[in-house]
Design a protein around this motif. Structure first.
Motif, PDB file in Angstrom:
ATOM      1  N   LEU B 119      -4.608 -13.482 -11.352  1.00  0.00           N
ATOM      2  CA  LEU B 119      -5.951 -14.006 -11.610  1.00  0.00           C
ATOM      3  C   LEU B 119      -6.025 -14.729 -12.948  1.00  0.00           C
ATOM      4  O   LEU B 119      -6.857 -15.609 -13.143  1.00  0.00           O
ATOM      5  N   ILE B 120      -5.156 -14.361 -13.886  1.00  0.00           N
ATOM      6  CA  ILE B 120      -5.172 -15.048 -15.176  1.00  0.00           C
ATOM      7  C   ILE B 120      -4.758 -16.512 -15.016  1.00  0.00           C
ATOM      8  O   ILE B 120      -5.344 -17.419 -15.608  1.00  0.00           O
ATOM      9  N   VAL B 121      -3.738 -16.767 -14.149  1.00  0.00           N
ATOM     10  CA  VAL B 121      -3.285 -18.152 -14.008  1.00  0.00           C
ATOM     11  C   VAL B 121      -4.018 -18.908 -12.892  1.00  0.00           C
ATOM     12  O   VAL B 121      -3.953 -20.129 -12.833  1.00  0.00           O
ATOM     13  N   ALA B 122      -4.712 -18.175 -11.987  1.00  0.00           N
ATOM     14  CA  ALA B 122      -5.375 -18.850 -10.874  1.00  0.00           C
ATOM     15  C   ALA B 122      -6.572 -19.658 -11.384  1.00  0.00           C
ATOM     16  O   ALA B 122      -7.338 -19.169 -12.217  1.00  0.00           O
ATOM     17  N   THR B 123      -6.700 -20.902 -10.884  1.00  0.00           N
ATOM     18  CA  THR B 123      -7.806 -21.734 -11.340  1.00  0.00           C
ATOM     19  C   THR B 123      -8.742 -22.145 -10.204  1.00  0.00           C
ATOM     20  O   THR B 123      -9.905 -22.422 -10.433  1.00  0.00           O
ATOM     21  N   ASP B 124      -8.195 -22.215  -8.971  1.00  0.00           N
ATOM     22  CA  ASP B 124      -9.043 -22.635  -7.863  1.00  0.00           C
ATOM     23  C   ASP B 124      -8.999 -21.608  -6.740  1.00  0.00           C
ATOM     24  O   ASP B 124      -8.251 -20.628  -6.814  1.00  0.00           O
ATOM     25  N   SER B 125      -9.782 -21.834  -5.686  1.00  0.00           N
ATOM     26  CA  SER B 125      -9.855 -20.835  -4.617  1.00  0.00           C
ATOM     27  C   SER B 125      -8.517 -20.713  -3.899  1.00  0.00           C
ATOM     28  O   SER B 125      -8.144 -19.636  -3.446  1.00  0.00           O
ATOM     29  N   ALA B 126      -7.771 -21.812  -3.815  1.00  0.00           N
ATOM     30  CA  ALA B 126      -6.476 -21.746  -3.141  1.00  0.00           C
ATOM     31  C   ALA B 126      -5.537 -20.807  -3.884  1.00  0.00           C
ATOM     32  O   ALA B 126      -4.868 -19.960  -3.281  1.00  0.00           O
ATOM     33  N   SER B 127      -5.477 -20.912  -5.215  1.00  0.00           N
ATOM     34  CA  SER B 127      -4.565 -20.057  -5.963  1.00  0.00           C
ATOM     35  C   SER B 127      -5.041 -18.603  -5.969  1.00  0.00           C
ATOM     36  O   SER B 127      -4.242 -17.668  -5.956  1.00  0.00           O
ATOM     37  N   VAL B 128      -6.366 -18.390  -5.924  1.00  0.00           N
ATOM     38  CA  VAL B 128      -6.873 -17.018  -5.813  1.00  0.00           C
ATOM     39  C   VAL B 128      -6.436 -16.432  -4.467  1.00  0.00           C
ATOM     40  O   VAL B 128      -6.027 -15.265  -4.382  1.00  0.00           O
ATOM     41  N   GLY B 129      -6.473 -17.289  -3.416  1.00  0.00           N
ATOM     42  CA  GLY B 129      -6.003 -16.838  -2.104  1.00  0.00           C
ATOM     43  C   GLY B 129      -4.555 -16.405  -2.152  1.00  0.00           C
ATOM     44  O   GLY B 129      -4.165 -15.367  -1.590  1.00  0.00           O
ATOM     45  N   VAL B 130      -3.723 -17.169  -2.830  1.00  0.00           N
ATOM     46  CA  VAL B 130      -2.297 -16.827  -2.967  1.00  0.00           C
ATOM     47  C   VAL B 130      -2.148 -15.480  -3.672  1.00  0.00           C
ATOM     48  O   VAL B 130      -1.356 -14.626  -3.271  1.00  0.00           O
ATOM     49  N   VAL B 131      -2.924 -15.294  -4.729  1.00  0.00           N
ATOM     50  CA  VAL B 131      -2.825 -14.050  -5.506  1.00  0.00           C
ATOM     51  C   VAL B 131      -3.222 -12.852  -4.648  1.00  0.00           C
ATOM     52  O   VAL B 131      -2.518 -11.825  -4.609  1.00  0.00           O
ATOM     53  N   LEU B 132      -4.327 -12.990  -3.899  1.00  0.00           N
ATOM     54  CA  LEU B 132      -4.768 -11.864  -3.067  1.00  0.00           C
ATOM     55  C   LEU B 132      -3.735 -11.552  -1.982  1.00  0.00           C
ATOM     56  O   LEU B 132      -3.448 -10.386  -1.699  1.00  0.00           O
ATOM     57  N   ALA B 133      -3.159 -12.616  -1.419  1.00  0.00           N
ATOM     58  CA  ALA B 133      -2.125 -12.410  -0.407  1.00  0.00           C
ATOM     59  C   ALA B 133      -0.935 -11.672  -1.015  1.00  0.00           C
ATOM     60  O   ALA B 133      -0.365 -10.750  -0.414  1.00  0.00           O
ATOM     61  N   ALA B 134      -0.577 -12.066  -2.231  1.00  0.00           N
ATOM     62  CA  ALA B 134       0.561 -11.423  -2.892  1.00  0.00           C
ATOM     63  C   ALA B 134       0.268  -9.946  -3.159  1.00  0.00           C
ATOM     64  O   ALA B 134       1.150  -9.088  -3.022  1.00  0.00           O
ATOM     65  N   VAL B 135      -0.976  -9.640  -3.520  1.00  0.00           N
ATOM     66  CA  VAL B 135      -1.328  -8.235  -3.785  1.00  0.00           C
ATOM     67  C   VAL B 135      -1.205  -7.418  -2.498  1.00  0.00           C
ATOM     68  O   VAL B 135      -0.680  -6.296  -2.517  1.00  0.00           O
ATOM     69  N   VAL B 136      -1.645  -7.979  -1.374  1.00  0.00           N
ATOM     70  CA  VAL B 136      -1.487  -7.275  -0.092  1.00  0.00           C
ATOM     71  C   VAL B 136      -0.001  -6.991   0.161  1.00  0.00           C
ATOM     72  O   VAL B 136       0.391  -5.877   0.541  1.00  0.00           O
ATOM     73  N   GLY B 137       0.821  -7.996  -0.089  1.00  0.00           N
ATOM     74  CA  GLY B 137       2.261  -7.813   0.104  1.00  0.00           C
ATOM     75  C   GLY B 137       2.826  -6.742  -0.818  1.00  0.00           C
ATOM     76  O   GLY B 137       3.652  -5.917  -0.415  1.00  0.00           O
ATOM     77  N   VAL B 138       2.390  -6.749  -2.064  1.00  0.00           N
ATOM     78  CA  VAL B 138       2.887  -5.765  -3.032  1.00  0.00           C
ATOM     79  C   VAL B 138       2.498  -4.343  -2.613  1.00  0.00           C
ATOM     80  O   VAL B 138       3.291  -3.406  -2.710  1.00  0.00           O
ATOM     81  N   VAL B 139       1.264  -4.198  -2.116  1.00  0.00           N
ATOM     82  CA  VAL B 139       0.826  -2.863  -1.690  1.00  0.00           C
ATOM     83  C   VAL B 139       1.656  -2.392  -0.490  1.00  0.00           C
ATOM     84  O   VAL B 139       2.117  -1.237  -0.451  1.00  0.00           O
ATOM     85  N   ALA B 140       1.884  -3.308   0.473  1.00  0.00           N
ATOM     86  CA  ALA B 140       2.728  -2.939   1.614  1.00  0.00           C
ATOM     87  C   ALA B 140       4.138  -2.592   1.132  1.00  0.00           C
ATOM     88  O   ALA B 140       4.746  -1.606   1.569  1.00  0.00           O
ATOM     89  N   GLY B 141       4.638  -3.398   0.195  1.00  0.00           N
ATOM     90  CA  GLY B 141       5.973  -3.146  -0.353  1.00  0.00           C
ATOM     91  C   GLY B 141       6.042  -1.815  -1.088  1.00  0.00           C
ATOM     92  O   GLY B 141       7.069  -1.126  -1.055  1.00  0.00           O
ATOM     93  N   ALA B 142       4.944  -1.447  -1.753  1.00  0.00           N
ATOM     94  CA  ALA B 142       4.919  -0.177  -2.488  1.00  0.00           C
ATOM     95  C   ALA B 142       5.159   0.982  -1.527  1.00  0.00           C
ATOM     96  O   ALA B 142       5.929   1.903  -1.823  1.00  0.00           O
ATOM     97  N   VAL B 143       4.514   0.923  -0.350  1.00  0.00           N
ATOM     98  CA  VAL B 143       4.686   1.999   0.636  1.00  0.00           C
ATOM     99  C   VAL B 143       6.141   2.040   1.117  1.00  0.00           C
ATOM    100  O   VAL B 143       6.768   3.106   1.168  1.00  0.00           O
ATOM    101  N   LEU B 144       6.692   0.859   1.434  1.00  0.00           N
ATOM    102  CA  LEU B 144       8.060   0.817   1.984  1.00  0.00           C
ATOM    103  C   LEU B 144       9.097   1.258   0.954  1.00  0.00           C
ATOM    104  O   LEU B 144       9.950   2.103   1.232  1.00  0.00           O
ATOM    105  N   TYR B 145       9.027   0.697  -0.240  1.00  0.00           N
ATOM    106  CA  TYR B 145       9.997   1.068  -1.279  1.00  0.00           C
ATOM    107  C   TYR B 145       9.878   2.552  -1.635  1.00  0.00           C
ATOM    108  O   TYR B 145      10.872   3.259  -1.775  1.00  0.00           O
ATOM    109  N   ALA B 146       8.649   3.036  -1.781  1.00  0.00           N
ATOM    110  CA  ALA B 146       8.458   4.438  -2.163  1.00  0.00           C
ATOM    111  C   ALA B 146       9.040   5.359  -1.100  1.00  0.00           C
ATOM    112  O   ALA B 146       9.715   6.348  -1.406  1.00  0.00           O
TER     113      ALA B 146
END
Lengths: 328, 246
Positions: B119-146
């Motif tokens: 969110l610090i580097v995101a400037t427009d709605s498209a980049s916010v979308g990318v960030v939110l998508a990445a967070v979903v991926g990270v959360v899914a990854g957290a479950v798998l890696y853990a």
């Protein structure tokens, strides 16, 4: 001596109605790699205090861990109240274990720790707190129960572990070296406590490498040496076996040769030997030797310079008890 | 019962110094984001690169490794697990509770790191979308890696080394040499999930993380890895034996 008269055979106890507080090992062996830790041990223990006596490394902890379901017997079976102990978490409703290892979660206070154990036993929160306070009072830890256990002395940790094992009031209690780290007063208290709990009908099995501890507390003793059950039965019986074994003493006198000659005629003296400038006398028991030696010396006018027992370590006592073909 | 065990496990986690170190480590991407903002580059690409390199490759697997092995493995090793194991609790509940805490902690730390940095580097709605998508991926990854590292810590007491080799060698070096290793790489599943989610959020911009597995393949394989890890952890815990006496 696994067929000793004082030893209940495992088979006999299985055919009896199952006591909720009975512990049975049935021809259990356990090895780690090539090392045999427990070798074909069978016993059955009912309510009361039973001591598991043996030197360090004899296999006591392995036996307790098998009974507590933390180790699988390599062969044979182990049961508590008629239930196999391996892979059965429900067993822990009947069983409390006080492990020898000191490790406790040091960031928890004893009260939090014992309440947690109560909750894991399925007690709802108010009853778990109540049960924990009672258990902590039983082990006299209430005063410091709110301090983190990291600040505890060894004896306090030992008592916290005991309270954690008592919180659900189990009929069977297994304790691995419970007197380690206790000061004399705490030791007396622990002895008193375990006796009291046994009087309420519990089965208590504790291990120790110190004969005096076992003698003061246990009604029955299991002697373990090198992974084998060396003796089992009433402690007086075991005590007699330990005292009445052959003893070897080293004697230095003004005339070793003549002393040997007059001793050997008595049947209680099993042998004499002159070695390295002194006399080794092997006698059937201590009493006979204590009687014969001064009498022989007086009648032959020999002066005794030194009489020294050679094999008084507990190790040698245990080794004697498991000697194959030992006559009783 | 799962609640009781996970509450105790959370407490244990918060009491450890390494948890604090992990939070400090997770702050690194945020600091880098502060330096990288307003450089005039494409915000979506900057956010994606930042999260991929610093969070998905580093903060996420390291946090999962530390928390996943601490949840059960360290207790088995230092002997305090005996108090849990000598309780009448199904071993499946123990694994579930420990996984809940390890995965939840990882998701909070790594997901928080990705969200804040992005969110610090995101400037427009498209980049916010990318960030939110990445967070979903990270959360899914957290479950798998853990789950994977928790299972490893029940199987071996060298789970830290095994986990490091897996993330650095298998998912890092080998993945760039042999495309086939992607099929067994949690990192690749994460990227596929991010791709799918960012596609939903901001389709016109395509996938800023490059080529990935098919979404369905990644989801199925991820579910298989999770199921196998949990099953192995439960089976090994049921047959867990205390070490020989000293």
């Amino acid at each position: 001596m696994s067929d000793g008269p004082a030893l209940d055979s495992a088979a006999a106890s299985v055919s009896r109605a199952v006591d909720p507080a009975s512990i049975v090992l049935d021809h259990v062996s356990r090895w780690f790699g090539n090392v045999v830790a427990v070798n074909d041990v069978s016993f059955s223990v009912g309510p009361g205090v039973t001591g598991l006596l043996g030197p360090n490394g004899a296999g006591k902890t392995t036996i307790l861990n098998i009974l507590a379901g933390l180790l699988r017997p390599s062969t044979g079976g182990s049961s508590v109240a008629g239930r196999g102990t391996w892979r059965d978490p429900e067993l822990y409703r009947l069983l409390g274990l006080v492990p020898e290892r000191e490790a406790v979660p040091g960031y928890l206070s004893a009260e939090e720790f014992v309440v947690l154990r109560g909750r894991l036993q399925g007690l709802p929160p108010p009853r778990a707190v109540e049960a924990a306070r009672r258990a902590l009072a039983t082990v006299e830890l209430s005063d410091v129960a709110r301090r983190p256990m990291a600040t505890y002395s060894k004896g306090m940790r030992q008592r916290a572990k005991l309270a954690a094992a008592l919180v659900h009031d189990p009929p069977v209690l297994l304790l691995d070296e419970p007197f380690n780290g206790l000061d004399p007063r705490q030791r007396l208290h622990m002895i008193d406590l375990l006796r009291r709990m046994a009087a309420e009908g519990r089965t208590i099995l504790f291990s120790s490498h110190i004969l005096e501890e076992v003698e003061r507390l246990a009604e029955r003793i299991l002697v373990i040496y090198s992974g084998r059950l060396a003796a089992a039965g009433d402690y007086r019986e075991i005590r007699r076996l330990m005292t009445d074994r052959p003893h070897t003493v080293i004697v230095r006198s003004s005339d070793d040769r003549r002393l040997a000659g007059s001793l050997i005629v008595d049947p209680a003296i099993l042998g004499t030997e002159l070695v390295d400038g002194h006399l080794r006398v092997r006698a059937a028991d201590y009493g006979a030797l204590a009687r014969l030696l001064p009498r022989a010396a007086r009648s032959d006018a020999i002066s005794l310079h030194e009489v020294r027992p050679t094999d008084e370590s507990l190790e040698s006592v245990f080794a004697y008890l498991v000697e194959p073909g030992r006559s009783r | 019962m799962i609640g009781v065990i996970s509450a105790a496990a959370t407490r244990a986690l918060l009491g450890r110094r390494r948890t604090l170190l992990l939070v400090l480590f997770a702050a690194v991407p945020v600091l880098v984001a502060l330096l990288a903002r307003d450089r005039g580059a494409n915000a979506s690409e900057t956010a994606a690169a930042l999260i991929d390199v610093l969070v998905i490759r580093a903060v996420l697997p390291i946090t999962a490794l530390v928390l996943g092995t601490a949840a059960l493995g360290s207790e088995l090793e230092d002997g305090t697990a005996v108090f849990l194991l000598t309780s009448p609790v199904p071993r499946s509940s123990i694994v579930a509770a420990k996984l809940l805490v390890a995965a939840g902690g990882t998701a909070l730390i790594a997901g928080g790191s990705a969200l804040a940095a992005g969110l610090i580097v995101a400037t427009d709605s498209a980049s916010v979308g990318v960030v939110l998508a990445a967070v979903v991926g990270v959360v899914a990854g957290a479950v798998l890696y853990a789950a994977l590292f928790l299972a490893a810590s029940v199987v071996t007491n060298r789970a830290l080394i095994v986990g490091l080799l897996y993330t650095l060698v298998w998912e890092g070096a080998l993945a760039s040499l042999f495309a086939g290793t992607r099929l067994l790489s949690i990192r690749q599943y994460i990227l596929a999930i991010v791709d799918a989610v960012s596609g939903l959020l901001s389709r016109p911009y395509g996938n800023p993380f490059g080529e990935t597995l098919e979404t369905s393949t990644a989801v199925v394989l991820g579910a298989v890895v999770l199921a196998i890890s949990v099953a192995v952890a439960i089976a090994r815990l049921r047959a867990w034996e205390i070490g020989p006496a000293d």
